[in-house]
Design an enzyme around this catalytic site. Structure first.
Site, PDB file in Angstrom:
ATOM      1  N   ARG A 215      65.979 -33.698  26.525  1.00 33.67           N
ATOM      2  CA  ARG A 215      66.026 -34.247  27.895  1.00 33.67           C
ATOM      3  C   ARG A 215      65.928 -35.437  28.370  1.00 33.67           C
ATOM      4  O   ARG A 215      65.172 -36.214  27.573  1.00 33.67           O
ATOM      5  CB  ARG A 215      64.787 -33.293  28.787  1.00 33.67           C
ATOM      6  CG  ARG A 215      65.003 -31.932  28.887  1.00 33.67           C
ATOM      7  CD  ARG A 215      66.261 -31.371  29.870  1.00 33.67           C
ATOM      8  NE  ARG A 215      66.257 -30.148  30.184  1.00 33.67           N
ATOM      9  CZ  ARG A 215      67.047 -29.328  29.764  1.00 33.67           C
ATOM     10  NH1 ARG A 215      67.562 -29.690  28.512  1.00 33.67           N
ATOM     11  NH2 ARG A 215      67.244 -27.907  29.910  1.00 33.67           N
ATOM     12  N   GLU A 244      72.101 -38.208  34.533  1.00 36.00           N
ATOM     13  CA  GLU A 244      73.533 -37.459  34.092  1.00 36.00           C
ATOM     14  C   GLU A 244      74.218 -37.143  35.099  1.00 36.00           C
ATOM     15  O   GLU A 244      73.578 -36.471  36.355  1.00 36.00           O
ATOM     16  CB  GLU A 244      73.020 -36.334  33.030  1.00 36.00           C
ATOM     17  CG  GLU A 244      72.259 -36.825  32.025  1.00 36.00           C
ATOM     18  CD  GLU A 244      71.788 -35.559  31.070  1.00 36.00           C
ATOM     19  OE1 GLU A 244      71.838 -34.270  31.448  1.00 36.00           O
ATOM     20  OE2 GLU A 244      71.427 -35.858  29.803  1.00 36.00           O
ATOM     21  N   HIS A 263      75.346 -34.924  26.920  1.00 38.00           N
ATOM     22  CA  HIS A 263      74.587 -33.687  26.755  1.00 38.00           C
ATOM     23  C   HIS A 263      75.289 -32.391  26.445  1.00 38.00           C
ATOM     24  O   HIS A 263      75.452 -31.412  27.091  1.00 38.00           O
ATOM     25  CB  HIS A 263      73.913 -33.528  28.204  1.00 38.00           C
ATOM     26  CG  HIS A 263      72.615 -32.842  28.230  1.00 38.00           C
ATOM     27  ND1 HIS A 263      71.486 -33.246  28.945  1.00 38.00           N
ATOM     28  CD2 HIS A 263      71.966 -31.775  27.346  1.00 38.00           C
ATOM     29  CE1 HIS A 263      70.523 -32.460  28.702  1.00 38.00           C
ATOM     30  NE2 HIS A 263      71.076 -31.850  27.664  1.00 38.00           N
TER      31      HIS A 263
END
Length: 302
Positions: A215, A244, A263
């Site tokens: 994360r 993000e 990601h």
């Protein structure tokens, strides 16, 4: 009634038995009358409407976005899909470590230029990997790292739990100072947010690499950028980012010692299959009154 946000899945209906299952595209117009369980991300304001709700299952392994103050205060049980992407994330960690260790971007630049660039590179054998967080992905990474003949250090919140393939459980400072690769596999919680700050990067070897596949927010982006541009650390492999999608003007995109992925480390068919298996099993357990898997400790954050 069990409400599932997503496509129809016969396995969920079968697992529910006589309990009806309704599949919806979103919860925006859901009335929640008679709804006892929701499979999906639950907006915080819904808890006041869902008087009969007893269980929410998050489709994500990490539940930082699901743990709203309302959910924390609620008696509703929250479960997660922890373990769904552990294998894929461990593979992605190895990928990023090898790309950094062998400077694969240099080969890719040479290929794009049709240029033969032959150089001496590193190997993972004999190097030390420090794994920050020994959950599903961290433990699977430890197994894979041993296959590459690496020394494995680990930090975990509950050191009394088994840690197979980890050579040494250590404190955070030792992990930073002795690792050639520091890999973040922990959830983002109040205890882990910002833990990789300027002081942490200053304790790493100048030849070491930082890898984050869990994360964003666990590392302070400004501190990481400073460490990368000053030579404090050798480079980074980043699948998780503080913001993000990573903004187009982010300096991380163009740093020569950074590998950026969007990601995407756990976006595999295997992760999807394991997610569905976790959901189906928990639906069956909910209906039959058995203990649910992956119950989130709301105080701990995962």
């Amino acid at each position: 009634m069990i409400v599932v946000v997503g496509k129809e899945n016969p396995a969920y209906v079968e697992a529910a038995g006589a309990v009806p299952v309704r599949f919806v595209e979103s919860l925006e117009h859901e009335t929640f009358d008679g709804v006892q369980a929701v499979i999906g991300h639950l907006p915080a304001d819904v808890l006041d409407k869902a008087r009969e709700l007893r269980w929410v299952h998050s489709p994500s392994a990490g539940v930082d976005s699901d743990l709203t103050p309302e959910m924390i205060a609620s008696p509703v049980v929250l479960t997660s899909s922890a373990g769904n992407g552990g294998i894929s994330l461990a593979e992605h960690s190895i990928l990023l470590m090898m790309m950094l260790n062998r400077d694969v971007p240099r080969w890719m630049r040479a290929q794009a230029e049709h240029r033969w660039d032959h150089y001496r590179h590193g190997e993972l054998a004999g190097r030390t990997v420090g794994i920050y967080g020994l959950g599903n992905s961290g433990l699977d990474l430890a197994l894979k790292a041993k296959a590459f003949h690496m020394r494995v250090l680990g930090v975990r919140r509950r050191p009394e739990q088994p840690s197979p393939n980890v050579d040494e459980l250590c404190d955070f400072g030792t992990l930073l100072s002795e690792s050639d690769f520091v890999v973040v596999t922990t959830p983002r919680t109040p205890a882990t947010t910002g833990v990789f700050d300027r002081a942490a990067f200053a304790r790493m070897k100048p030849t070491a690499y930082f890898v984050n596949i869990s994360r964003g927010g666990i590392a302070d982006d400004d501190a990481l950028l400073e460490a990368l541009t000053s030579g404090q650390i050798a480079g980074a492999g980043l699948d998780a980012h503080g913001v993000e999608p990573l903004p187009p003007d982010s300096p991380f995109w163009s740093l020569p010692n950074v590998v950026v992925t969007p990601h995407n480390g756990a976006t595999s068919d295997g992760t999807l299959r394991r997610s569905q298996e976790i959901v189906a099993d928990n639906i069956r357990r909910f209906v039959t009154g058995e203990p649910l898997h992956n119950v989130v400790d709301k105080a701990a954050g995962y």
